[in-house]
Design a protein around this motif. Structure first.
Motif, PDB file in Angstrom:
ATOM      1  N   SER A 296       0.820  -1.219   0.000  1.00 42.99           N
ATOM      2  CA  SER A 296       0.000   0.000   0.000  1.00 42.99           C
ATOM      3  C   SER A 296       0.848   1.261   0.000  1.00 42.99           C
ATOM      4  N   SER A 298       3.389   4.214  -1.114  1.00 44.84           N
ATOM      5  CA  SER A 298       3.438   4.934  -2.389  1.00 44.84           C
ATOM      6  C   SER A 298       4.599   4.479  -3.269  1.00 44.84           C
ATOM      7  N   ARG A 301       3.380   1.430  -5.051  1.00 41.93           N
ATOM      8  CA  ARG A 301       2.265   1.735  -5.950  1.00 41.93           C
ATOM      9  C   ARG A 301       2.735   2.500  -7.189  1.00 41.93           C
ATOM     10  N   LYS A 302       3.719   3.361  -7.023  1.00 44.65           N
ATOM     11  CA  LYS A 302       4.253   4.088  -8.185  1.00 44.65           C
ATOM     12  C   LYS A 302       4.928   3.129  -9.155  1.00 44.65           C
ATOM     13  N   GLU A 304       4.131   0.142  -9.614  1.00 43.66           N
ATOM     14  CA  GLU A 304       3.068  -0.636 -10.253  1.00 43.66           C
ATOM     15  C   GLU A 304       2.162   0.222 -11.131  1.00 43.66           C
ATOM     16  N   LYS A 306       0.203   2.669 -10.121  1.00 38.23           N
ATOM     17  CA  LYS A 306      -1.049   3.014  -9.442  1.00 38.23           C
ATOM     18  C   LYS A 306      -0.913   4.408  -8.838  1.00 38.23           C
ATOM     19  N   GLU A 308      -3.849   6.259  -7.579  1.00 38.82           N
ATOM     20  CA  GLU A 308      -4.871   6.589  -6.587  1.00 38.82           C
ATOM     21  C   GLU A 308      -4.405   6.190  -5.188  1.00 38.82           C
ATOM     22  N   THR A 310      -4.613   4.631  -1.484  1.00 38.23           N
ATOM     23  CA  THR A 310      -5.277   3.457  -0.919  1.00 38.23           C
ATOM     24  C   THR A 310      -6.243   3.897   0.177  1.00 38.23           C
TER      25      THR A 310
END
Length: 509
Positions: A296, A298, A301-302, A304, A306, A308, A310
């Motif tokens: 989760s 950042s 997520r970056k 990946e 993504k 938005e 979490t």
């Protein structure tokens, strides 16, 4: 003996300390850098005063009592850096790893009597918990701290796994864990004789009510910011948390399956260049993220793609499935496995025993508790996470060990993830020489080394009689459940019935 540091607020106090050191055999030396005001060799320690007000003493490797006397004299002039004991027992709560991209969040509670405050201060006080250190650094201090156990120091720690951090708001989990830790400490010390200190991390209403209850019982409650800078008990808890976390990171770093071309995870902090490089290379390899990565965050997520944020949810720790008596005891600082029962939300049965099942859900294996009422037999949703944080301890008997119940669950699902698994002397004796049991013990040790469970062996096999009757054997295991407030895991129907008769909640497989 470790070094010491103080903050000197007035130049006149620094002059007085300097005179004392010189009058008692100290030898002034030439300063070695511009920030130093003066430097004195005192026995085999060097005491340096800096222009910005810091006074630092290196340790005495010879353990010279005169150095300790000098430190005590400085303490009388400057006062302690920590708030002095105001109760007979000091309890500190602290956590580490919340902001790290890799690994568990570790929560620790520490208790010790006021009589050893000074000794703990000498050991823990100089440690810098704000800087990165090797595992060996934390482990050396931890080993010295452990020597205070006979004098009353004790600690309990809990680990919140990365996948719970990814999904849930942590505050409720922390509330329940800290309340359980405190309840366990109150088996050792009267509430009214305790000072309890913790940071205000966003404490929820349930824990606040509990702390208010403790205050009405005579405890001193301190909820503040940066508590480890002011309270020795919190500093000690912080240090132990770091040692526990670093032990897991060390095991991961040394495990070749988690290395990319020889590169290991590093410190687990996203600002660590080694960790950042490892994360990038692991993602580029196309492999799924290992269990210890917080997906989760950042940074992950970056990578990946993504963007938005979490949305985390309240953890499904369900007080509604716990017996009212258990919750009432818990709210008053009493943790009792004998009052624990689970209420089936489907049929309303109040259960002292529940059935454990591993089943297929799509392509994945899942595990859960089922209602033991044969007319119901429905799954009890979220029983695992609820029992994990409200109870947290399990004792498998030999039938559970022989059937590899815990390791099979850990390899397929996560019901027993992060439970403390207690191996009693009776169970170890019964399993001695049995290949299946040996294999299970090996697997449990492996999961423990990875930080996925906490494994404790209690009692000495050598102290047991050569032969134990079935009744005595069962009685001893049940007594261990009472002593450790642990859930019994068994594959033996008669043992399940025996435990239930003694009021022990058990999981039957």
């Amino acid at each position: 003996m470790r070094g010491r540091s103080w903050h000197v607020s007035e130049a006149t106090l620094a002059d007085e300390i300097k005179r004392y050191l010189l009058d008692n055999g100290g030898i002034e030396q030439e300063v070695k850098s511009e920030p130093e005001a003066w430097r004195i060799r005192f026995s085999d320690a060097t005491i340096t005063y800096y222009k910005k007000g810091t006074l630092y003493s290196t340790p005495s490797n010879s353990q010279d009592p005169s150095v300790l006397s000098a430190w005590n004299h400085i303490d009388t002039l400057l006062g302690s850096r920590y708030v002095q004991p105001s109760k007979d027992f000091l309890i500190g709560l602290d956590e580490t790893g919340k902001g790290e991209i890799i690994g568990h969040t570790v929560l620790t509670g520490v208790i010790f009597p006021k009589e050893i405050f000074k000794e703990v201060d000498l050991l823990v006080g100089p440690a810098d918990t704000k800087k990165r250190h090797t595992f060996q650094y934390w482990d050396a201090i931890f080993a010295d701290l452990d020597k205070f156990r006979p004098q009353g120091l004790d600690f309990i720690f809990e680990k919140i796994p990365p996948w719970h951090v990814d999904v849930y708001n942590l505050n409720k989990i922390m509330d329940v864990c800290y309340q359980r830790i405190l309840s366990m400490f109150f088996r050792k010390a009267e509430i009214s004789r305790c000072r309890i200190v913790l940071d205000d991390y966003g404490i929820g209403p349930t824990l606040r009510r509990f702390l208010n209850f403790l205050e009405k019982q005579g405890a001193e409650i301190v909820v503040t910011q940066n508590s480890e800078d002011k309270y020795l008990e919190v500093k000690t808890a912080s240090l132990i948390s770091k040692r526990i976390r670093e032990a897991v990171l060390k095991a991961i770093n040394e495990d070749e399956q988690f290395q990319i071309n020889g590169l290991s995870i590093g410190s687990g902090n996203a600002n660590d260049s080694q960790t950042a490089e490892w994360v990038k290379k692991w993602h580029a390899s196309g492999k799924p993220w290992p269990w210890f990565v917080k997906r989760s965050f950042s940074t992950i997520r970056k990578l990946e793609g993504k963007v938005e944020k979490t949305r985390k949810i309240t953890p499904p720790i369900r007080e509604d499935i716990l017996s009212p008596q258990f919750l009432e005891d818990f709210s008053k600082g009493k943790l009792s496995i004998q009052s624990l029962a689970v209420a089936c939300p489907s049929c309303g049965s109040v259960l002292k025993s529940a059935t454990f099942a591993i089943f297929d859900e799509g392509s994945a294996k899942k595990s859960a508790l089922k209602c033991a009422n044969p007319e119901c037999n429905q799954f009890i949703t979220d029983a695992g996470i609820t029992l994990r944080y409200y109870c947290g301890y399990v004792i498998p008997d030999s039938s559970a060990i022989q059937r590899s119940i815990i390791s099979n669950d850990l390899s397929a699902s996560r019901f027993f993830e992060n439970f403390t698994v207690i191996l009693t002397a009776v169970v170890r004796k019964e399993c001695n020489g049995k290949p299946k049991a040996k294999k299970e013990f090996d697997r449990l040790r492996e999961y423990s080394s990875m930080g996925r469970i906490k494994l404790e062996t209690v009692g000495r096999v050598e102290d047991l009689p050569e032969k134990l009757s079935q009744t005595v054997r069962d009685e001893r295991i049940v007594q261990s459940c009472i002593d450790y407030n642990a859930i019994l895991i068994t594959g033996d129907k008669s043992m399940s019935a025996f435990a239930e008769g003694r009021g022990i909640f058990n999981i039957y497989v």
